[in-house]
Scaffold this motif. Sequence first.
Motif, PDB file in Angstrom:
ATOM      1  N   PHE A  29       8.654 -10.455 -25.285  1.00 60.78           N
ATOM      2  CA  PHE A  29       9.880 -11.232 -25.134  1.00 60.78           C
ATOM      3  C   PHE A  29      10.861 -10.764 -26.201  1.00 60.78           C
ATOM      4  N   GLN A  30      11.986 -10.262 -25.784  1.00 55.77           N
ATOM      5  CA  GLN A  30      13.056  -9.850 -26.692  1.00 55.77           C
ATOM      6  C   GLN A  30      12.518  -8.979 -27.830  1.00 55.77           C
ATOM      7  N   GLY A  31      11.666  -8.016 -27.457  1.00 52.79           N
ATOM      8  CA  GLY A  31      11.125  -7.081 -28.442  1.00 52.79           C
ATOM      9  C   GLY A  31       9.941  -7.598 -29.239  1.00 52.79           C
ATOM     10  N   ASN A  32       9.512  -8.825 -29.011  1.00 52.99           N
ATOM     11  CA  ASN A  32       8.356  -9.394 -29.725  1.00 52.99           C
ATOM     12  C   ASN A  32       7.176  -9.513 -28.784  1.00 52.99           C
ATOM     13  N   LYS A  33       6.000  -9.065 -29.236  1.00 52.10           N
ATOM     14  CA  LYS A  33       4.792  -9.218 -28.428  1.00 52.10           C
ATOM     15  C   LYS A  33       4.142 -10.555 -28.743  1.00 52.10           C
ATOM     16  N   VAL A  34       3.786 -11.269 -27.678  1.00 53.38           N
ATOM     17  CA  VAL A  34       3.147 -12.576 -27.805  1.00 53.38           C
ATOM     18  C   VAL A  34       1.834 -12.531 -27.027  1.00 53.38           C
ATOM     19  N   THR A  35       0.729 -12.826 -27.716  1.00 58.63           N
ATOM     20  CA  THR A  35      -0.586 -12.820 -27.072  1.00 58.63           C
ATOM     21  C   THR A  35      -1.072 -14.249 -26.908  1.00 58.63           C
ATOM     22  N   THR A  36      -1.505 -14.562 -25.700  1.00 58.24           N
ATOM     23  CA  THR A  36      -2.128 -15.855 -25.413  1.00 58.24           C
ATOM     24  C   THR A  36      -3.581 -15.595 -25.081  1.00 58.24           C
ATOM     25  N   LYS A  37      -4.483 -16.292 -25.768  1.00 58.67           N
ATOM     26  CA  LYS A  37      -5.917 -16.152 -25.528  1.00 58.67           C
ATOM     27  C   LYS A  37      -6.394 -17.358 -24.722  1.00 58.67           C
ATOM     28  N   TYR A  38      -6.942 -17.060 -23.553  1.00 56.54           N
ATOM     29  CA  TYR A  38      -7.434 -18.095 -22.652  1.00 56.54           C
ATOM     30  C   TYR A  38      -8.950 -18.165 -22.743  1.00 56.54           C
ATOM     31  N   ASN A  39      -9.485 -19.369 -22.715  1.00 64.72           N
ATOM     32  CA  ASN A  39     -10.924 -19.550 -22.522  1.00 64.72           C
ATOM     33  C   ASN A  39     -11.096 -20.748 -21.613  1.00 64.72           C
ATOM     34  N   GLY A  40     -12.196 -20.746 -20.890  1.00 59.75           N
ATOM     35  CA  GLY A  40     -12.429 -21.856 -19.977  1.00 59.75           C
ATOM     36  C   GLY A  40     -13.825 -21.851 -19.418  1.00 59.75           C
ATOM     37  N   LYS A  41     -14.140 -22.946 -18.783  1.00 62.01           N
ATOM     38  CA  LYS A  41     -15.449 -23.121 -18.151  1.00 62.01           C
ATOM     39  C   LYS A  41     -15.234 -23.202 -16.645  1.00 62.01           C
ATOM     40  N   VAL A  42     -15.947 -22.334 -15.928  1.00 62.55           N
ATOM     41  CA  VAL A  42     -15.852 -22.298 -14.472  1.00 62.55           C
ATOM     42  C   VAL A  42     -16.837 -23.305 -13.899  1.00 62.55           C
ATOM     43  N   SER A  43     -16.335 -24.172 -13.040  1.00 64.51           N
ATOM     44  CA  SER A  43     -17.175 -25.149 -12.368  1.00 64.51           C
ATOM     45  C   SER A  43     -16.733 -25.205 -10.910  1.00 64.51           C
TER      46      SER A  43
END
Length: 143
Positions: A99-113
């Motif tokens: 975004f506008q030259g900035n890298k943004v990392t989102t880390k997802y975790n979850g449980k599949v049911s």
Amino acid sequence: MKRTQHALTTLIKVVTCAILALGAVAQDKKVDPSGTWTWTVPGRNGGPDRKSTLKLKLEGDKLTGTLSAPGRGGQNNDTEIADGKIKGDEISFAVTREFQGNKVTTKYNGKVSGDSIKGKAAFERNGEAQSRDWEAKREAEKK
């Protein structure tokens, strides 16, 4: 008396083997998160809700896919997931966007049911760690 004792011992051995076999079958059953998953988050400042679409594919123990989410201007941006992992019914992956030259990392975790994934999305905003709950539903396969 010896005969009854021998029969009881044999029965106990058979039941124990059956329980162990059923336990092994239950543990070997792997969750397959492959498919298309969607979820909605409220828009900023009262704007329209934002729908995200996650397409996952499991090959062996490797989890790959793309996340499509609305960007500025309303068009969807497709981003490859990175570090996709699965362990039992737990999945995790990361998505890095710019975004506008900035890298943004989102880390997802979850449980599949079944046809649901519930978890947390962690990211940093203005130098502060933040997280948000997310819950995705698997879409039915189109035939």
